[in-house]
Design a protein around this motif. Structure first.
Motif, short mmCIF file in Angstrom:
data_model
loop_
_atom_site.label_atom_id
_atom_site.label_comp_id
_atom_site.label_asym_id
_atom_site.label_seq_id
_atom_site.Cartn_x
_atom_site.Cartn_y
_atom_site.Cartn_z
N ASP A 1 -15.97 49.33 -20.24
CA ASP A 1 -16.52 50.30 -21.87
C ASP A 1 -17.58 50.20 -21.22
N LEU B 1 -13.38 53.26 -26.95
CA LEU B 1 -13.03 52.33 -26.69
C LEU B 1 -11.82 51.13 -27.06
N GLY B 2 -11.14 52.00 -26.97
CA GLY B 2 -10.00 51.58 -26.91
C GLY B 2 -8.73 52.40 -27.32
N ASP C 1 -11.66 48.85 -30.25
CA ASP C 1 -11.09 47.95 -30.33
C ASP C 1 -12.11 46.36 -30.39
N ASP D 1 -15.84 43.43 -24.08
CA ASP D 1 -16.53 44.32 -23.20
C ASP D 1 -17.36 45.27 -23.74
N ASP D 2 -15.91 45.26 -25.03
CA ASP D 2 -16.45 46.64 -26.52
C ASP D 2 -18.14 46.30 -26.90
#
Ligand SMILES: [Ca+2]
Length: 310
Positions: free
Chosen positions: A242, A127-128, A11, A15-16
């Motif tokens: 993440d 990651l989302g 998303d 942090d992604d």
């Protein structure tokens, strides 16, 4: 040895970005695609173009990036607007913009296409919110057999959540139905919940160390991201959510797992339980990360970002 094929579903929150830049730097990993959901931190178009920009920064400008074609029906459970807007504008960090186009495939179709065409089983790093994965698996259930593992950052099991009802975690809370479809899909799943990420706060010590050791574009960008989040770091509210899930996807020497049978509460009433993950003997068996060697993780993250040995 053949490189490990990975698709990142994201998303595109800050942090992604860190997790993606880390994965691009891991030796022996082949990022086959990045698929972007519009249900999470960044609004749809912004998140997807940022993914192209990060691929350019990492020297992999040809990495395919696909996004959801339609903003999902996600109801009232969304990240606060202030956070989303900051994320949309890359926290103001200067960067080179990619001129490559986004894929003509939707995110779900890209997932299906990459997994079907791969000779090896594919690792997914999620990651989302899980709506892209749920859509892909629902449209083409056969892909489950070609998934090596889905690493999911999400959920809170024996610790408080981080959403308004205090019991759920954002990625699951935003679309609990999608998350449950993925859980029940039969694909092997490793969950990295808040129970694990609480063990990896971004500390000022780490921030200063990275400040002294930033030899690559990737490390420099991560340092700038953390600089923009400095107030959160100082007040001990920022964690390697993440990046921890991404690191576990490529190296498990520093963590411990417990297999748990889990379910997700999708009933909207009572609201305090919506999106909560619960232990349920009838639920699917999920490998859950419960323990992290924090110092080992920090060194791994720092070393990989800087292009040193793992
Ligand atoms: Ca995320």
């Amino acid at each position: 040895m053949n490189p490990i094929p990975i698709v990142i579903d994201t998303d595109m929150g800050p942090d992604d970005w860190m997790a993606i830049l880390f994965l691009f730097q891991v030796p022996g990993v082949d990022i086959r695609a990045i698929t972007v959901t519009g249900a999470g931190m960044a609004h749809l178009g912004f998140g997807a173009t940022h993914a192209l920009d990060l691929a350019l920064l990492a020297g992999r400008p040809n990495t395919p990036v696909a996004f959801e074609w339609i903003t999902p029906e996600i109801g009232d459970n969304v990240f606060p607007d202030s956070l989303r807007l900051q994320t949309d504008f890359f926290l103001g960090i200067p960067h080179q913009t990619s001129n490559r186009p986004l894929s003509r495939l939707s995110a779900a179709d890209m997932l299906i296409d990459v997994i079907k065409r791969s000779k090896q089983k594919v690792t997914l790093v999620a990651l989302g919110p899980l709506n892209n994965l749920a859509e892909a698996i629902t449209c083409e259930p056969s892909i489950v057999d070609k998934i090596k593992m889905i690493y999911i950052m999400g959920g809170a099991i024996n610790v408080p959540g981080n959403v308004p009802n205090s019991n759920a975690e954002w990625n699951i809370y935003i679309d609990p139905v999608a998350a449950l479809q993925v859980f029940k899909s039969g694909a092997p799943i490793t969950l990295v919940p808040l129970d694990a990420t609480n063990q990896v706060p971004v500390t000022l010590d780490f921030y200063y160390t990275l400040g002294e050791q930033q030899t690559t574009h990737e490390a420099k960008f991560v340092f700038q991201t953390l600089t923009a989040k400095l107030d959160w770091i100082v007040t001990k509210r920022y964690f390697f959510f993440d990046p921890l899930a991404a690191a576990i996807a490529v190296d498990q020497r520093f963590v411990k797992f417990t297999t748990m049978h889990l379910n997700i509460i999708t009933d909207k009433t009572p609201a305090k339980n919506y999106g909560r993950i619960v232990v349920d003997p009838k639920g699917p068996a999920i490998q859950v990360c419960t323990s992290v060697d924090t110092r080992h993780f920090e060194n791994l993250f720092l070393n990989v970002l800087n292009g040193y040995r793992m």
